[in-house]
Design a protein around this motif. Structure first.
Motif, PDB file in Angstrom:
ATOM      1  N   VAL A 410      15.026  26.815 -17.484  1.00 55.27           N
ATOM      2  CA  VAL A 410      16.362  26.979 -16.888  1.00 55.27           C
ATOM      3  C   VAL A 410      16.996  28.278 -17.367  1.00 55.27           C
ATOM      4  O   VAL A 410      17.561  29.046 -16.567  1.00 55.27           O
ATOM      5  N   LEU A 411      16.903  28.556 -18.657  1.00 50.72           N
ATOM      6  CA  LEU A 411      17.520  29.759 -19.213  1.00 50.72           C
ATOM      7  C   LEU A 411      16.835  31.034 -18.720  1.00 50.72           C
ATOM      8  O   LEU A 411      17.484  32.082 -18.584  1.00 50.72           O
ATOM      9  N   VAL A 412      15.522  30.970 -18.457  1.00 49.43           N
ATOM     10  CA  VAL A 412      14.805  32.142 -17.947  1.00 49.43           C
ATOM     11  C   VAL A 412      15.407  32.618 -16.629  1.00 49.43           C
ATOM     12  O   VAL A 412      15.532  33.826 -16.377  1.00 49.43           O
ATOM     13  N   PHE A 413      15.816  31.673 -15.777  1.00 46.54           N
ATOM     14  CA  PHE A 413      16.403  32.037 -14.484  1.00 46.54           C
ATOM     15  C   PHE A 413      17.852  32.504 -14.624  1.00 46.54           C
ATOM     16  O   PHE A 413      18.357  33.212 -13.756  1.00 46.54           O
ATOM     17  N   LEU A 414      18.516  32.122 -15.711  1.00 49.63           N
ATOM     18  CA  LEU A 414      19.917  32.491 -15.899  1.00 49.63           C
ATOM     19  C   LEU A 414      20.087  33.761 -16.736  1.00 49.63           C
ATOM     20  O   LEU A 414      21.065  34.492 -16.566  1.00 49.63           O
ATOM     21  N   ALA A 415      19.156  34.032 -17.641  1.00 47.01           N
ATOM     22  CA  ALA A 415      19.280  35.168 -18.559  1.00 47.01           C
ATOM     23  C   ALA A 415      18.923  36.474 -17.857  1.00 47.01           C
ATOM     24  O   ALA A 415      18.191  36.477 -16.860  1.00 47.01           O
ATOM     25  N   PRO A 416      19.425  37.613 -18.361  1.00 45.12           N
ATOM     26  CA  PRO A 416      19.029  38.914 -17.801  1.00 45.12           C
ATOM     27  C   PRO A 416      17.532  39.127 -17.963  1.00 45.12           C
ATOM     28  O   PRO A 416      16.953  38.785 -19.001  1.00 45.12           O
ATOM     29  N   LYS A 417      16.896  39.688 -16.946  1.00 46.49           N
ATOM     30  CA  LYS A 417      15.434  39.785 -16.914  1.00 46.49           C
ATOM     31  C   LYS A 417      14.874  40.699 -18.006  1.00 46.49           C
ATOM     32  O   LYS A 417      13.726  40.540 -18.427  1.00 46.49           O
ATOM     33  N   TYR A 418      15.668  41.666 -18.478  1.00 44.08           N
ATOM     34  CA  TYR A 418      15.145  42.583 -19.485  1.00 44.08           C
ATOM     35  C   TYR A 418      14.838  41.896 -20.808  1.00 44.08           C
ATOM     36  O   TYR A 418      14.056  42.404 -21.623  1.00 44.08           O
ATOM     37  N   ILE A 419      15.415  40.727 -21.053  1.00 41.57           N
ATOM     38  CA  ILE A 419      15.273  40.062 -22.347  1.00 41.57           C
ATOM     39  C   ILE A 419      14.143  39.040 -22.366  1.00 41.57           C
ATOM     40  O   ILE A 419      13.713  38.601 -23.437  1.00 41.57           O
ATOM     41  N   VAL A 420      13.624  38.640 -21.185  1.00 40.38           N
ATOM     42  CA  VAL A 420      12.705  37.495 -21.118  1.00 40.38           C
ATOM     43  C   VAL A 420      11.438  37.742 -21.933  1.00 40.38           C
ATOM     44  O   VAL A 420      11.047  36.922 -22.773  1.00 40.38           O
ATOM     45  N   ALA A 421      10.754  38.880 -21.691  1.00 42.38           N
ATOM     46  CA  ALA A 421       9.501  39.145 -22.407  1.00 42.38           C
ATOM     47  C   ALA A 421       9.739  39.227 -23.908  1.00 42.38           C
ATOM     48  O   ALA A 421       8.969  38.672 -24.705  1.00 42.38           O
ATOM     49  N   LEU A 422      10.802  39.906 -24.316  1.00 42.31           N
ATOM     50  CA  LEU A 422      11.117  40.030 -25.744  1.00 42.31           C
ATOM     51  C   LEU A 422      11.415  38.665 -26.368  1.00 42.31           C
ATOM     52  O   LEU A 422      10.974  38.378 -27.487  1.00 42.31           O
ATOM     53  N   ALA A 423      12.150  37.820 -25.654  1.00 41.73           N
ATOM     54  CA  ALA A 423      12.496  36.496 -26.183  1.00 41.73           C
ATOM     55  C   ALA A 423      11.239  35.679 -26.472  1.00 41.73           C
ATOM     56  O   ALA A 423      11.115  35.056 -27.535  1.00 41.73           O
ATOM     57  N   PHE A 424      10.285  35.687 -25.544  1.00 43.76           N
ATOM     58  CA  PHE A 424       9.042  34.942 -25.755  1.00 43.76           C
ATOM     59  C   PHE A 424       8.212  35.571 -26.874  1.00 43.76           C
ATOM     60  O   PHE A 424       7.558  34.857 -27.643  1.00 43.76           O
ATOM     61  N   ASP A 425       8.226  36.906 -26.965  1.00 42.02           N
ATOM     62  CA  ASP A 425       7.513  37.560 -28.070  1.00 42.02           C
ATOM     63  C   ASP A 425       8.105  37.167 -29.416  1.00 42.02           C
ATOM     64  O   ASP A 425       7.378  36.904 -30.380  1.00 42.02           O
ATOM     65  N   LEU A 426       9.429  37.130 -29.501  1.00 43.22           N
ATOM     66  CA  LEU A 426      10.082  36.772 -30.758  1.00 43.22           C
ATOM     67  C   LEU A 426       9.768  35.333 -31.160  1.00 43.22           C
ATOM     68  O   LEU A 426       9.722  35.008 -32.352  1.00 43.22           O
ATOM     69  N   GLY A 427       9.547  34.469 -30.177  1.00 46.47           N
ATOM     70  CA  GLY A 427       9.108  33.112 -30.486  1.00 46.47           C
ATOM     71  C   GLY A 427       7.744  33.089 -31.150  1.00 46.47           C
ATOM     72  O   GLY A 427       7.429  32.177 -31.922  1.00 46.47           O
ATOM     73  N   GLY A 428       6.925  34.107 -30.868  1.00 47.78           N
ATOM     74  CA  GLY A 428       5.591  34.161 -31.448  1.00 47.78           C
ATOM     75  C   GLY A 428       5.510  34.817 -32.800  1.00 47.78           C
ATOM     76  O   GLY A 428       4.500  34.675 -33.493  1.00 47.78           O
ATOM     77  N   VAL A 429       6.554  35.548 -33.216  1.00 43.11           N
ATOM     78  CA  VAL A 429       6.479  36.260 -34.507  1.00 43.11           C
ATOM     79  C   VAL A 429       7.121  35.471 -35.638  1.00 43.11           C
ATOM     80  O   VAL A 429       7.117  35.912 -36.781  1.00 43.11           O
ATOM     81  N   THR A 430       7.671  34.312 -35.327  1.00 37.94           N
ATOM     82  CA  THR A 430       8.396  33.552 -36.353  1.00 37.94           C
ATOM     83  C   THR A 430       7.477  32.697 -37.212  1.00 37.94           C
ATOM     84  O   THR A 430       7.899  32.193 -38.250  1.00 37.94           O
ATOM     85  N   THR A 431       6.248  32.499 -36.761  1.00 35.65           N
ATOM     86  CA  THR A 431       5.345  31.597 -37.481  1.00 35.65           C
ATOM     87  C   THR A 431       4.227  32.414 -38.088  1.00 35.65           C
ATOM     88  O   THR A 431       3.152  32.537 -37.530  1.00 35.65           O
ATOM     89  N   SER A 432       4.495  32.964 -39.260  1.00 30.07           N
ATOM     90  CA  SER A 432       3.537  33.841 -39.916  1.00 30.07           C
ATOM     91  C   SER A 432       3.303  33.357 -41.342  1.00 30.07           C
ATOM     92  O   SER A 432       3.487  32.181 -41.642  1.00 30.07           O
TER      93      SER A 432
END
Length: 492
Positions: A410-432
């Motif tokens: 739901v948020l992907v469709f509401l959020a500005p498109k420039y942030i989507v790829a970065l948001a998913f990337d940041l989800g992947g860097v938190t578990t190190s």
């Protein structure tokens, strides 16, 4: 002198980022447990070593990994060599994942908990092949200009659909395996390749198109491991459990050499892939080789110091506090610990610092690196707390995951498109390296101690929540940023 000043600056930043961990430990030890840690000096020394390691690591990245990754992407683009570029993508993805320390740790735990039914090495190969294949897809996405949100929504829809046919024993492990495929070395390298490729293609946005590769590397292993679980629990048998690795030789010099050799082993596959494609495929020399070599050495030594500092200071006290909380059996305190330790460990993640800085540069000031780290840390804290709550009260893992990803879609469709790829990337860097060992120990410890819980079905899954909720928090952060100018106009 310039490099020494830069090192001092990075060291002070690292120590400031470690303050939340110190605060959590101090509050729980003094207020909850009413005593000091068993060896407070050891904790302090360990955290100082961590600070030195982070400072060296970040400086080494700027000298070696980032320029080399961006340069190799530029060279491939200029030559129009699509086949070699895709082969490079698969090779770097496989090499990065198969030797990933956090994945090795999770695979060993899974083999032990499943009584050998799940083979640790096979699990790592499944994840590594998945990462290699999805990096090929990610590079094609940047080249063709495909919207990243369509790939992510379609991929996670497939992952959730696979959840219904996969055995329950494998689901939490599968989502955790996706979360640990990227570490503090591979994330900057993969991000540098994506940013370099997007920067070298006309019409591509560095922010919208350059990020996203890390997100895909997190997503596809979830599908691969669940399909592996279908095979194992349909046709496989219980096997022999591999012996746990030794605790060390007992001599500090030998242990130091062994630990440094293991760090080299973790990074070496990536270096060999880069050198092979640079010299033998592209036939192009690396610019400023001495500086790059010094940078790689700094990355190695910094990473090793970082891990040693964690083992000396953070891991013993973190494991001890988790065991004390489980023994007290006070759910509110366990949830509070999960919330605070999730926030504190995320703020200390070096990969998050590196990607936050890259995002700030790519957005040309639209995003703030420090604010991004705080927003991501809040998301991780919320995710781990929800995961711990699920273990405490029970309930099928996939229901929680489906609801969480429903919010993300739901948020992907509401959020500005420039942030989507970065948001998913940041989800992947938190578990190190900081988060995974503590979170895994907490989850398995809780599931083992609580009656009616299964260590394999209930103990895994916390890492998955730590990957999902930062996506939500970053998307909300971007929506708020877009809304602030509007609010100012309405109130003026």
């Amino acid at each position: 002198m310039e490099h020494l000043t830069g090192f001092a600056r990075e060291f002070l930043k690292a120590m400031r980022n470690l303050l939340p961990i110190v605060a959590v430990v101090a509050v729980f030890q003094l207020v909850v447990f009413r005593g000091l840690p068993e060896d407070p000096l050891q904790l302090v020394v360990g955290l100082l070593i961590v600070g030195v390691g982070i400072a060296m690591f970040l400086q080494g990245l700027d000298l070696s990994v980032f320029p080399v990754g961006k340069n190799i992407a530029n060279q491939f683009t200029r030559r129009g060599a699509l086949g070699p570029l895709l082969a490079f993508g698969f090779a770097i993805g496989f090499a990065a994942a198969v030797a990933e320390p956090a994945l090795i740790a999770v695979a060993e735990q899974a083999e032990i908990v499943s009584d050998g039914r799940i083979n640790g090495l096979t699990l790592r190969v499944v994840v590594a092949v998945s990462v290699g294949l999805v990096l090929v897809l990610g590079l094609l996405r940047i080249l063709r200009g495909w919207p990243v949100h369509r790939l992510l929504i379609g991929g996670y829809a497939l992952a959730l659909a696979t959840t219904f046919i996969a055995p329950q024993e494998i689901v939490g492990l599968a989502y955790d395996s996706g979360g640990v495929t990227t570490n503090i070395v591979t994330v900057p390298m993969i991000a540098a390749i994506g940013l370099g490729l997007a920067n070298s293609i006309r019409g591509r946005s560095v922010l919208a198109d350059g990020f996203g590769l890390v997100a895909l590397c997190v997503m596809v292993p979830i599908i691969g491991v669940q399909l592996y679980g279908v095979w194992v629990y349909t046709f496989g048998n219980t096997g022999a459990v591999a012996a746990a690795p030794g605790a060390g030789s007992g001599h500090w010099a030998a242990d130091f050499a062994l630990g440094l050799a293991e760090t080299v082993r973790d990074v070496l596959p990536i270096v060999l892939v880069v050198l092979f494609f640079h010299y033998l495929v592209l036939k192009h020399k690396i610019a400023h080789p001495v500086r790059v070599l010094v940078g790689f050495v700094m990355v190695l030594v910094g990473l090793y110091a970082f891990v040693v500092g964690l083992k000396i200071g953070l891991f013993p006290i973190g494991t001890q506090m988790a065991e004390q909380l489980i023994e007290r059996d006070v759910p509110a305190l366990i949830l509070l610990f999960a919330l605070l330790i999730g926030f504190a460990t995320t703020m200390a993640e070096p990969a998050l610092v590196a990607i936050g800085n890259q995002a700030e540069d790519a957005s040309r000031g639209r995003l703030n690196g420090s604010a991004i780290r705080i927003v991501v840390a809040v998301g991780v804290a919320a995710g781990i707390t929800l995961g711990v709550y699920r273990i405490l009260v029970g309930g099928p893992f996939h229901y929680y995951v489906m609801a969480s990803y429903g919010v993300v879609v739901v948020l992907v469709f509401l959020a500005p498109k420039y942030i989507v790829a970065l948001a998913f990337d940041l989800g992947g860097v938190t578990t190190s390296e900081v988060t995974v060992p503590l979170v895994t120990a907490l989850g398995i410890g809780l599931a083992t101690a609580l009656e009616g819980r299964d260590a394999l079905m209930d103990g895994f899954g916390l890492i998955a929540f730590a990957s999902i909720f930062p996506i939500i928090s970053v998307l909300l952060y971007a929506m708020l940023l877009e809304r602030i100018p509007t609010l100012r106009k309405e109130t003026s």
